[in-house]
Motif scaffolding. Sequence first.
Motif, PDB file in Angstrom:
ATOM      1  N   PRO A  11     -19.703   5.880  18.155  1.00 22.40           N
ATOM      2  CA  PRO A  11     -20.545   7.078  18.089  1.00 22.40           C
ATOM      3  C   PRO A  11     -22.019   6.711  18.185  1.00 22.40           C
ATOM      4  N   VAL A  12     -22.742   7.499  18.938  1.00 22.15           N
ATOM      5  CA  VAL A  12     -24.172   7.279  19.093  1.00 22.15           C
ATOM      6  C   VAL A  12     -24.895   7.949  17.929  1.00 22.15           C
ATOM      7  N   LYS A  13     -25.750   7.188  17.273  1.00 22.43           N
ATOM      8  CA  LYS A  13     -26.516   7.725  16.158  1.00 22.43           C
ATOM      9  C   LYS A  13     -28.006   7.645  16.466  1.00 22.43           C
ATOM     10  N   ILE A  14     -28.747   8.499  15.794  1.00 22.86           N
ATOM     11  CA  ILE A  14     -30.185   8.636  16.043  1.00 22.86           C
ATOM     12  C   ILE A  14     -30.957   8.177  14.816  1.00 22.86           C
ATOM     13  N   SER A  41     -25.594  10.940  13.537  1.00 25.21           N
ATOM     14  CA  SER A  41     -25.158  11.411  14.855  1.00 25.21           C
ATOM     15  C   SER A  41     -25.627  12.836  15.117  1.00 25.21           C
ATOM     16  N   ARG A  42     -25.620  13.223  16.366  1.00 25.72           N
ATOM     17  CA  ARG A  42     -26.005  14.594  16.728  1.00 25.72           C
ATOM     18  C   ARG A  42     -25.096  15.614  16.050  1.00 25.72           C
ATOM     19  N   SER A  43     -23.799  15.315  16.020  1.00 27.71           N
ATOM     20  CA  SER A  43     -22.855  16.262  15.412  1.00 27.71           C
ATOM     21  C   SER A  43     -23.100  16.400  13.918  1.00 27.71           C
ATOM     22  N   GLN A  44     -23.481  15.306  13.266  1.00 20.42           N
ATOM     23  CA  GLN A  44     -23.787  15.376  11.836  1.00 20.42           C
ATOM     24  C   GLN A  44     -25.053  16.187  11.573  1.00 20.42           C
ATOM     25  N   ILE A  45     -26.030  16.056  12.469  1.00 18.10           N
ATOM     26  CA  ILE A  45     -27.253  16.858  12.335  1.00 18.10           C
ATOM     27  C   ILE A  45     -26.912  18.334  12.466  1.00 18.10           C
ATOM     28  N   ALA A  46     -26.102  18.650  13.480  1.00 17.88           N
ATOM     29  CA  ALA A  46     -25.707  20.042  13.716  1.00 17.88           C
ATOM     30  C   ALA A  46     -24.955  20.618  12.516  1.00 17.88           C
ATOM     31  N   GLU A  47     -24.091  19.785  11.925  1.00 18.14           N
ATOM     32  CA  GLU A  47     -23.309  20.237  10.777  1.00 18.14           C
ATOM     33  C   GLU A  47     -24.198  20.505   9.568  1.00 18.14           C
ATOM     34  N   ARG A  48     -25.153  19.626   9.315  1.00 18.01           N
ATOM     35  CA  ARG A  48     -26.030  19.792   8.162  1.00 18.01           C
ATOM     36  C   ARG A  48     -26.941  21.007   8.308  1.00 18.01           C
ATOM     37  N   SER A  69     -26.366  23.643  10.512  1.00 13.48           N
ATOM     38  CA  SER A  69     -25.679  24.827  11.050  1.00 13.48           C
ATOM     39  C   SER A  69     -26.361  25.329  12.324  1.00 13.48           C
ATOM     40  N   LEU A  70     -26.745  24.392  13.177  1.00 12.91           N
ATOM     41  CA  LEU A  70     -27.335  24.717  14.474  1.00 12.91           C
ATOM     42  C   LEU A  70     -26.365  24.314  15.586  1.00 12.91           C
ATOM     43  N   THR A  71     -26.537  24.900  16.755  1.00 15.37           N
ATOM     44  CA  THR A  71     -25.629  24.612  17.862  1.00 15.37           C
ATOM     45  C   THR A  71     -25.898  23.227  18.447  1.00 15.37           C
ATOM     46  N   PRO A  72     -24.872  22.576  18.988  1.00 15.82           N
ATOM     47  CA  PRO A  72     -25.059  21.261  19.625  1.00 15.82           C
ATOM     48  C   PRO A  72     -26.148  21.258  20.701  1.00 15.82           C
ATOM     49  N   PRO A  73     -26.241  22.302  21.566  1.00 14.48           N
ATOM     50  CA  PRO A  73     -27.323  22.291  22.564  1.00 14.48           C
ATOM     51  C   PRO A  73     -28.722  22.274  21.924  1.00 14.48           C
ATOM     52  N   THR A  74     -28.876  22.987  20.816  1.00 13.83           N
ATOM     53  CA  THR A  74     -30.167  22.994  20.130  1.00 13.83           C
ATOM     54  C   THR A  74     -30.511  21.598  19.621  1.00 13.83           C
TER      55      THR A  74
END
Length: 414
Positions: free
Chosen positions: A83-86, A31-38, A40-45
């Motif tokens: 949840p939407v995953k990529i 998911s986008r949130s999991q990418i952001a967590e791994r 440490s980048l902002t959700p918009p990025t």
Amino acid sequence: MGMTQGNNPVRVKKQNEVLVKEIIYKYGPISRSQIAERLSLTPPTITTNVNALLKQGLVYETEEEEENPEHAPAGHKTLGRKPVKIDFVENARYVIGAEINKYQIAVCLMNLRGKVAGRKSRTYMRESDDYQTVMATLAGQIDQVIQESQISRDAILGVGVGITGFVDPVRGILKKSAYQNWEDNQKTAEDLERLLSLPVIIENNARMRAVGEELFGNRHHADTFAYLLISYGIACPMYIKDSVHTGESSGAGEIGHVVVDIHGPKCEVCGDFGCLEEMASERAIVKQAKEAMKKGIPTLMNELTESPDDLTMKEILAAEEQGDDLAFEIVGKAIVYLGVELANIINFISPPLVIIDGYLMKVEKNRELILKETKKHLFGVSEGEIEFQFVDFDPYTGARGAGALAIKKYFIEQ
């Protein structure tokens, strides 16, 4: 205005693109949130980068159902939010992987997940073949695989080629080949690009196998490991975190010519006495077996081949598995040397994982013997501190590793 050092916006943007692709590649669907967590980048990025990949047709969105049993009525299942995953579109792009070793040229056409869409190998490997002949043969083989696959050349991102010898992947130069009649410092990447009209990256064939293991192997194993390749020659490159170690002279991992017995025979490759390759490589094992057969020592190998000159590792291992004393003695002695040197590497570098690749290890008792001999000579390393894994023999392992190198270079890092 030119780019400046530090947090240059253009550089940071590119770094983020590469990081996002790498995380999706390694952990997708994610998911986008999991990418952001791994990262440490902002959700918009994350959203900006994912949307760009969606627009290019390189990734797709998928919904996974999650049950929420806490709020479900008795006897009923209630589905929570989806949840939407990529994940990557596997067949959005392709790469070519090829390996040139002392036995064959092997070529694979693969999708982004390493699934083979076409492959071809050619066994020839004559010492008399010159550099230009081999490059032309390789290019023709690649063209044939592409044509037979009916995949558009425009969908192919690039070509990875693994070659035995000292290879400088940054400059695309084969500094020193395992073939005695090839001139040094060949511009191999440039030569193949001219023949194929595709981008080409080259690397030492053992180091690229380590790249293949990192990209296509068990995603849960250690990200730092030693990769022992036992073949016509012997090498043991190190994969450290995100890259394989090349070394300043492009010779990292070339353990075949470290001396393991100062009273051993003279190596026909390096000229030193008692190097590991002259004592324990496939070339050395076959050479020793042929010499013994010509001396008239009784062996099943005489029944498995028409003459000593036709002997290969296939017949030697077949004889060993049938209980042939001579085959077991020659192979066992080689494995003792391999185990000692592998223990030296572990004692010096302390990798958490060692991966062992080689036709020699098709025989289970050979696997047991190399582990026994290695562990016998370890110092300061307990049983649970290091993991050993064996690669099941496949003549296309090297070509797939070269394809992995092309995926990293022309897809993840672009």
